[in-house]
Design a protein around this motif. Structure first.
Motif, PDB file in Angstrom:
ATOM      1  N   LEU A 151      42.043  25.570  42.696  1.00 22.68           N
ATOM      2  CA  LEU A 151      41.741  26.398  41.530  1.00 22.68           C
ATOM      3  C   LEU A 151      40.943  27.638  41.929  1.00 22.68           C
ATOM      4  O   LEU A 151      41.213  28.756  41.464  1.00 22.68           O
ATOM      5  N   LEU A 152      39.965  27.444  42.816  1.00 15.95           N
ATOM      6  CA  LEU A 152      39.174  28.588  43.272  1.00 15.95           C
ATOM      7  C   LEU A 152      40.025  29.560  44.085  1.00 15.95           C
ATOM      8  O   LEU A 152      39.830  30.782  44.011  1.00 15.95           O
ATOM      9  N   SER A 153      40.974  29.053  44.843  1.00 15.33           N
ATOM     10  CA  SER A 153      41.868  29.929  45.611  1.00 15.33           C
ATOM     11  C   SER A 153      42.741  30.773  44.686  1.00 15.33           C
ATOM     12  O   SER A 153      43.011  31.943  44.969  1.00 15.33           O
ATOM     13  N   ILE A 154      43.174  30.175  43.571  1.00 17.08           N
ATOM     14  CA  ILE A 154      43.966  30.939  42.599  1.00 17.08           C
ATOM     15  C   ILE A 154      43.122  32.054  41.993  1.00 17.08           C
ATOM     16  O   ILE A 154      43.567  33.206  41.868  1.00 17.08           O
ATOM     17  N   VAL A 155      41.876  31.718  41.614  1.00 21.02           N
ATOM     18  CA  VAL A 155      40.969  32.737  41.072  1.00 21.02           C
ATOM     19  C   VAL A 155      40.734  33.832  42.106  1.00 21.02           C
ATOM     20  O   VAL A 155      40.754  35.027  41.788  1.00 21.02           O
ATOM     21  N   ALA A 156      40.530  33.422  43.361  1.00 23.10           N
ATOM     22  CA  ALA A 156      40.275  34.394  44.427  1.00 23.10           C
ATOM     23  C   ALA A 156      41.478  35.320  44.624  1.00 23.10           C
ATOM     24  O   ALA A 156      41.315  36.536  44.764  1.00 23.10           O
ATOM     25  N   PHE A 157      42.665  34.740  44.617  1.00 28.82           N
ATOM     26  CA  PHE A 157      43.865  35.565  44.808  1.00 28.82           C
ATOM     27  C   PHE A 157      44.019  36.586  43.686  1.00 28.82           C
ATOM     28  O   PHE A 157      44.288  37.762  43.935  1.00 28.82           O
ATOM     29  N   LEU A 158      43.840  36.135  42.445  1.00 24.41           N
ATOM     30  CA  LEU A 158      44.001  37.048  41.307  1.00 24.41           C
ATOM     31  C   LEU A 158      42.967  38.176  41.367  1.00 24.41           C
ATOM     32  O   LEU A 158      43.298  39.352  41.157  1.00 24.41           O
ATOM     33  N   ALA A 159      41.711  37.824  41.674  1.00 24.68           N
ATOM     34  CA  ALA A 159      40.667  38.847  41.734  1.00 24.68           C
ATOM     35  C   ALA A 159      40.917  39.830  42.881  1.00 24.68           C
ATOM     36  O   ALA A 159      40.800  41.046  42.708  1.00 24.68           O
ATOM     37  N   LEU A 160      41.280  39.303  44.050  1.00 19.79           N
ATOM     38  CA  LEU A 160      41.543  40.181  45.200  1.00 19.79           C
ATOM     39  C   LEU A 160      42.760  41.060  44.962  1.00 19.79           C
ATOM     40  O   LEU A 160      42.767  42.241  45.328  1.00 19.79           O
ATOM     41  N   ALA A 161      43.797  40.487  44.356  1.00 18.76           N
ATOM     42  CA  ALA A 161      45.006  41.265  44.097  1.00 18.76           C
ATOM     43  C   ALA A 161      44.722  42.404  43.125  1.00 18.76           C
ATOM     44  O   ALA A 161      45.146  43.546  43.353  1.00 18.76           O
ATOM     45  N   VAL A 162      43.975  42.114  42.064  1.00 14.78           N
ATOM     46  CA  VAL A 162      43.643  43.155  41.085  1.00 14.78           C
ATOM     47  C   VAL A 162      42.812  44.254  41.740  1.00 14.78           C
ATOM     48  O   VAL A 162      43.086  45.447  41.591  1.00 14.78           O
ATOM     49  N   GLY A 163      41.778  43.848  42.486  1.00 19.26           N
ATOM     50  CA  GLY A 163      40.922  44.837  43.131  1.00 19.26           C
ATOM     51  C   GLY A 163      41.660  45.704  44.129  1.00 19.26           C
ATOM     52  O   GLY A 163      41.513  46.934  44.144  1.00 19.26           O
ATOM     53  N   THR A 164      42.479  45.083  44.954  1.00 19.44           N
ATOM     54  CA  THR A 164      43.200  45.832  45.987  1.00 19.44           C
ATOM     55  C   THR A 164      44.246  46.764  45.375  1.00 19.44           C
ATOM     56  O   THR A 164      44.428  47.899  45.843  1.00 19.44           O
ATOM     57  N   ILE A 165      44.915  46.301  44.340  1.00 23.60           N
ATOM     58  CA  ILE A 165      45.913  47.161  43.678  1.00 23.60           C
ATOM     59  C   ILE A 165      45.239  48.378  43.044  1.00 23.60           C
ATOM     60  O   ILE A 165      45.750  49.503  43.130  1.00 23.60           O
ATOM     61  N   ILE A 166      44.082  48.167  42.420  1.00 23.77           N
ATOM     62  CA  ILE A 166      43.357  49.308  41.830  1.00 23.77           C
ATOM     63  C   ILE A 166      42.996  50.316  42.905  1.00 23.77           C
ATOM     64  O   ILE A 166      43.200  51.521  42.749  1.00 23.77           O
ATOM     65  N   TYR A 167      42.450  49.822  44.032  1.00 17.94           N
ATOM     66  CA  TYR A 167      42.136  50.731  45.138  1.00 17.94           C
ATOM     67  C   TYR A 167      43.365  51.509  45.585  1.00 17.94           C
ATOM     68  O   TYR A 167      43.323  52.724  45.791  1.00 17.94           O
ATOM     69  N   GLN A 168      44.463  50.793  45.768  1.00 16.53           N
ATOM     70  CA  GLN A 168      45.680  51.431  46.274  1.00 16.53           C
ATOM     71  C   GLN A 168      46.159  52.520  45.317  1.00 16.53           C
ATOM     72  O   GLN A 168      46.511  53.633  45.742  1.00 16.53           O
ATOM     73  N   VAL A 169      46.168  52.220  44.032  1.00 19.25           N
ATOM     74  CA  VAL A 169      46.646  53.192  43.038  1.00 19.25           C
ATOM     75  C   VAL A 169      45.718  54.402  42.962  1.00 19.25           C
ATOM     76  O   VAL A 169      46.171  55.558  42.959  1.00 19.25           O
ATOM     77  N   ILE A 170      44.405  54.148  42.925  1.00 22.09           N
ATOM     78  CA  ILE A 170      43.437  55.238  42.825  1.00 22.09           C
ATOM     79  C   ILE A 170      43.534  56.157  44.036  1.00 22.09           C
ATOM     80  O   ILE A 170      43.590  57.389  43.919  1.00 22.09           O
ATOM     81  N   PHE A 171      43.540  55.562  45.227  1.00 27.92           N
ATOM     82  CA  PHE A 171      43.589  56.380  46.437  1.00 27.92           C
ATOM     83  C   PHE A 171      44.918  57.121  46.556  1.00 27.92           C
ATOM     84  O   PHE A 171      44.958  58.258  47.035  1.00 27.92           O
ATOM     85  N   ALA A 172      46.004  56.482  46.123  1.00 26.94           N
ATOM     86  CA  ALA A 172      47.310  57.147  46.188  1.00 26.94           C
ATOM     87  C   ALA A 172      47.339  58.373  45.276  1.00 26.94           C
ATOM     88  O   ALA A 172      47.840  59.440  45.663  1.00 26.94           O
TER      89      ALA A 172
END
Length: 289
Positions: free
Chosen positions: A199-220
């Motif tokens: 369960l914690l791994s699922i939470v971690a994946f969702l949080a990391l995916a959201v954060g990384t996607i935001i970074y990628q979009v903003i920087f792009a």
């Protein structure tokens, strides 16, 4: 099979945690490893030419005749690095290289990864606001010209960039903590531990995916906005490139995703907690005849 799945899932988890440690320390200080890890890199080496071109069209004669190589800082980089205080406006000169990490940014007058001119004091409110930083550093007499030269788009939208990168950093922090807990709890090798770890791994994946996607979009978006910008027919002279810490975040996110399935299998087939029941006391043997 359960042991193999659990081991595989935990291997992915710990590998992702190690990568996240490197991402978290990017640009926090001038030490050798942190200064070579960055989410995004901005090079301003062509800015003097751009300002000189913009000044020729300016109605202020003093600007047209100025020496724009003076916009860069002449501060000597040595063993004692200058640390910029929060909200301090120095106007001592633009640096040729700015590199942002998750929590801070550092600058240098040299090439990417060189010794630091200064590193911004770490804060719990991280943000990526390149236009604000440039306007703080440039000498006061050129501030208005730089403000007119920078494109009026996402690169200068400090509130937009600051808000979203703060959100991305907090998501990354939550994901990192959840993943570290998942890896540690999984070491208990019981069904309940594997369930919680999954369960914690699922939470971690969702949080990391959201954060990384935001970074990628903003920087792009910021990259397109500034790399293609011109002033008076001349390139603005500022280039933005992705840093290695961004790819580290992507790798950690993928490893976190890979850890979920084996941990989920282990939580269904792993060992149950064993309850030890004490044997009853031996029956009393009568010695009476």
């Amino acid at each position: 099979m359960p042991n193999f799945c659990a081991g595989l899932g935990l291997t992915f988890s710990f590998a992702a945690v190690i990568l996240l440690v490197f991402a978290q320390i990017s640009q926090i200080n001038s030490d050798l490893i942190p200064r070579h890890l960055r989410l995004v890199h901005i090079d301003t080496s062509g800015l003097a030419t751009a300002l000189s071109s913009a000044a020729k069209a300016s109605p202020v004669p003093d600007l047209a005749n100025a020496n724009y190589s003076d916009i860069f800082s002449s501060q000597v980089v040595g063993d004692g690095y200058f640390v910029k205080k929060t909200d301090e406006t120095l106007a001592t000169g633009v640096r040729k290289s700015y590199e942002w990490g998750l929590w801070s940014y550092c600058t240098t007058n040299g090439d990417e990864g060189d010794a630091r001119s200064y590193c911004y004091t770490r804060s719990i409110h991280p943000s990526f606001q390149p236009a604000k930083v440039l306007l703080e550093d440039i000498p006061a007499q050129y501030s208005a010209l730089l403000k007119d030269t920078l494109p009026e788009n996402v690169f200068t939208a400090d509130n937009y960039l600051g808000t979203y990168t703060q959100a991305a950093t907090y998501c990354t922090m939550v994901g990192s903590l959840a993943l570290a807990l998942a890896a540690l709890i999984g070491l208990f090798a019981r069904k309940g531990a594997f369930v919680l770890s999954s369960l914690l791994s699922i939470v971690a994946f969702l949080a990391l995916a959201v954060g990384t996607i935001i970074y990628q979009v903003i920087f792009a978006r910021a990259r397109v906005a500034i790399n293609d910008a011109t002033t008076a027919g001349t390139d603005v002279g500022i280039t933005l490139d992705y840093g290695n810490a961004l790819w580290i975040l992507w790798a950690a996110t993928v490893l976190t995703l890979f850890s979920i399935l084996p941990l989920s299998i282990a939580c269904c087939t792993g060992r149950k907690d064993v309850v030890v029941v004490a044997p009853p006391p031996p029956a009393m043997v009568s010695t009476r005849r």
